[in-house]
Design a protein around this motif. Sequence first.
Motif, PDB file in Angstrom:
ATOM      1  N   SER A   1      27.843  -0.983   2.069  1.00 12.23           N
ATOM      2  CA  SER A   1      27.363  -1.586   0.830  1.00 12.23           C
ATOM      3  C   SER A   1      27.286  -0.560  -0.298  1.00 12.23           C
ATOM      4  N   PHE A   2      27.291   0.738   0.057  1.00 10.36           N
ATOM      5  CA  PHE A   2      27.243   1.774  -0.984  1.00 10.36           C
ATOM      6  C   PHE A   2      28.617   2.356  -1.296  1.00 10.36           C
ATOM      7  N   LYS A   3      29.668   1.693  -0.788  1.00 12.47           N
ATOM      8  CA  LYS A   3      31.020   2.180  -1.070  1.00 12.47           C
ATOM      9  C   LYS A   3      31.641   1.342  -2.183  1.00 12.47           C
ATOM     10  N   SER A   4      32.543   1.957  -2.920  1.00 15.30           N
ATOM     11  CA  SER A   4      33.262   1.180  -3.929  1.00 15.30           C
ATOM     12  C   SER A   4      34.212   0.227  -3.200  1.00 15.30           C
ATOM     13  N   GLU A   5      34.660  -0.785  -3.910  1.00 13.25           N
ATOM     14  CA  GLU A   5      35.479  -1.798  -3.251  1.00 13.25           C
ATOM     15  C   GLU A   5      36.756  -1.190  -2.670  1.00 13.25           C
ATOM     16  N   VAL A   6      37.254  -0.134  -3.274  1.00 13.58           N
ATOM     17  CA  VAL A   6      38.462   0.518  -2.762  1.00 13.58           C
ATOM     18  C   VAL A   6      38.143   1.245  -1.456  1.00 13.58           C
ATOM     19  N   ASP A   7      37.051   2.025  -1.473  1.00 16.94           N
ATOM     20  CA  ASP A   7      36.681   2.810  -0.301  1.00 16.94           C
ATOM     21  C   ASP A   7      36.360   1.938   0.907  1.00 16.94           C
ATOM     22  N   MET A   8      35.918   0.725   0.613  1.00 12.75           N
ATOM     23  CA  MET A   8      35.500  -0.163   1.686  1.00 12.75           C
ATOM     24  C   MET A   8      36.660  -0.537   2.603  1.00 12.75           C
ATOM     25  N   PHE A   9      37.853  -0.608   2.032  1.00 10.72           N
ATOM     26  CA  PHE A   9      38.970  -1.179   2.781  1.00 10.72           C
ATOM     27  C   PHE A   9      40.042  -0.164   3.164  1.00 10.72           C
ATOM     28  N   VAL A  10      39.695   1.127   3.247  1.00 12.48           N
ATOM     29  CA  VAL A  10      40.721   2.103   3.608  1.00 12.48           C
ATOM     30  C   VAL A  10      40.753   2.337   5.111  1.00 12.48           C
ATOM     31  N   THR A  11      41.935   2.704   5.605  1.00 12.09           N
ATOM     32  CA  THR A  11      42.079   3.141   6.986  1.00 12.09           C
ATOM     33  C   THR A  11      42.703   4.531   6.956  1.00 12.09           C
ATOM     34  N   PRO A  12      42.217   5.462   7.752  1.00 10.49           N
ATOM     35  CA  PRO A  12      41.010   5.377   8.576  1.00 10.49           C
ATOM     36  C   PRO A  12      39.753   5.215   7.717  1.00 10.49           C
ATOM     37  N   PRO A  13      38.723   4.598   8.279  1.00 11.13           N
ATOM     38  CA  PRO A  13      37.534   4.290   7.484  1.00 11.13           C
ATOM     39  C   PRO A  13      36.801   5.550   7.026  1.00 11.13           C
ATOM     40  N   ILE A  14      36.042   5.428   5.970  1.00 11.57           N
ATOM     41  CA  ILE A  14      35.198   6.526   5.498  1.00 11.57           C
ATOM     42  C   ILE A  14      33.882   6.427   6.253  1.00 11.57           C
ATOM     43  N   TRP A  15      33.654   7.360   7.168  1.00 16.69           N
ATOM     44  CA  TRP A  15      32.486   7.241   8.060  1.00 16.69           C
ATOM     45  C   TRP A  15      31.177   7.439   7.303  1.00 16.69           C
ATOM     46  N   ILE A  16      31.194   8.375   6.365  1.00 16.94           N
ATOM     47  CA  ILE A  16      29.979   8.604   5.575  1.00 16.94           C
ATOM     48  C   ILE A  16      30.343   8.498   4.098  1.00 16.94           C
TER      49      ILE A  16
END
Lengths: 286, 287
Positions: free
Chosen positions: B35-50
């Motif tokens: 919920s604290f990620k921007s909409e772009v960061d939310m949907f990247v692979t590999p995921p942003i763990w922190i």
Amino acid sequence: MRRHPTPYFFLLPALIVTTVLIVLPMIYTFWLSLNVNNPLTSSYGFVGLDNFVEVFQDPYFYITLGNTLYYTAINIPIELIIGVGLALAINNLKGERFYRTVLILPVLLSPIIVGLIWKWMFNANYGVFNEILKLVGVQGPNWLTNPSVVRIGIITASIWYTLPFTVLVTLASLKTISKTLYEAAKLDGANTVRRFFHITLPSLKNITFIVILFRSMDLIKIFDLVWVMTKGGPGYASESLGTLTYRTAFQYWQLGRAASISYIIFFLSLIISLILIRHILKSGAD
Amino acid sequence: MQFNKQFIVKTCKYLLVITAIIAMLFPIYWIISSSFKSEVDMFVTPPIWIPLKPTLENYQPISEFVFGVWTVSIESFVPGMINSLIVSSVATPIIAVTGALAGYSFSRYRFRGGKLTYIWFVLMRMFPPITCVLPIYLLYSQVQLVNTLTGLILVYVAFNIPFATWFMKSFFDGIPKEIDESAKVDGCTDFGALFRIIIPLGAPGFIVVTIFCFLACWNEFMFAAIFISNPGTMTLPLKLAGAVSSWQTSWPFITAGSTIAMIPPFLFVMLAQRYIVQGLTFGAVKG
């Protein structure tokens, strides 16, 4: 026996509210199940058991019934094994209170939030669940859109949701086992393994039945989790009796038929609870 | 040898518990951190763990221009939150008081039909709510209670009373009868004994009932989904579930709203852990 108006007076509010909103509706639903009631086509009228006959002739009903029993039969044993195992591990371990506090969280959340959390983790394109599996070299399926694994996906969320309940209840009942039993067994030369199988496990028998009772009541009527995660799909692959009732009533507006399905849910949970309660009373007697 | 065996068992226990805690907490961490990620960061692979670049943009309520002022849109989760708060905080005290009164009469008086009525209250907890919902819906359509918070509150009160009554009865049973009887001998009325003696002594039970009923109302979905279709009276769970659809699911909205919906349960765990454990285990252990 004291003749006194006071107890009736204290009871009155609770009695009135539950009668109007639980008991009378329950009775009226039975009447509804014997009627056709469709506001869309404006058809109303008494049809006897036709709704039940139609439901039992519907192949989709059996898929739905099968799914509901699948949820119950797969979920409960796994949850029990993990839950009892975890409770045994936590019991008397350093930091027990902390683990307990942390473990409580999921069970207090809304089923909708739980469903959404897992829908987000299971997402086909960017779900973190399969990313974690990838780290250990496993290529996960599309959990919520593949009909052959969708029910496992829902069960995973459901176990995660209620595991804290099973753990806490088992922990509480472990605390009630008297210490003298263990000491006596030790004196008689029973080793740890034997003490576990002859004292600990038998003492958990009753609580196990109670967990099964509570959880099967929940799972027979499972609705929220399924609805928010898959809406019963793909196709009918994850449809439960609960979502079928909702769909029949509020999408097709066949209220009579929905009433008959909801009564099937009621009878199922009644039968299961009667069997389990009999077991509990019996094992409580010896 | 003996030492070794114990050491291995201990290590296994810790491994199991730590794995379990990670497995139980990670999903919660994941939705909050998303919920604290921007909409772009939310949907990247590999995921942003922190989320190293946290943002509050998902929490920004959708606003709209109405009658010359910017207001929070009915589409955002703020009205849902307010509705959920209203429903839970109105229903909970009613449930607690009604349940306490009924529980008190079951615990302290023996009267005609008392035992039977009590068994009936216990049984009512087993009725699947979905079996009662259709007639309530038909009734509500007749009396204009569909799409109102009042209708929802009434249903929540009714369906939580059996739990509250049963819990309070069992709790009062644990308070010695002699205490209120001596108060009555000293000239207290029935009401006086209830309010001056029983309620203060029964406070812990009252707290448990309050927490559980508040959460039950705050979390409830099925009744809300059936009775409410108007965005203005939707509760938070309904709003969030409504953001899921087969063609587009608004994950920024859902992750932020879910995080907000988790605040009351989190608060209760931090402030009243003891009462929550009691509420969860009471029924099962007491049988």
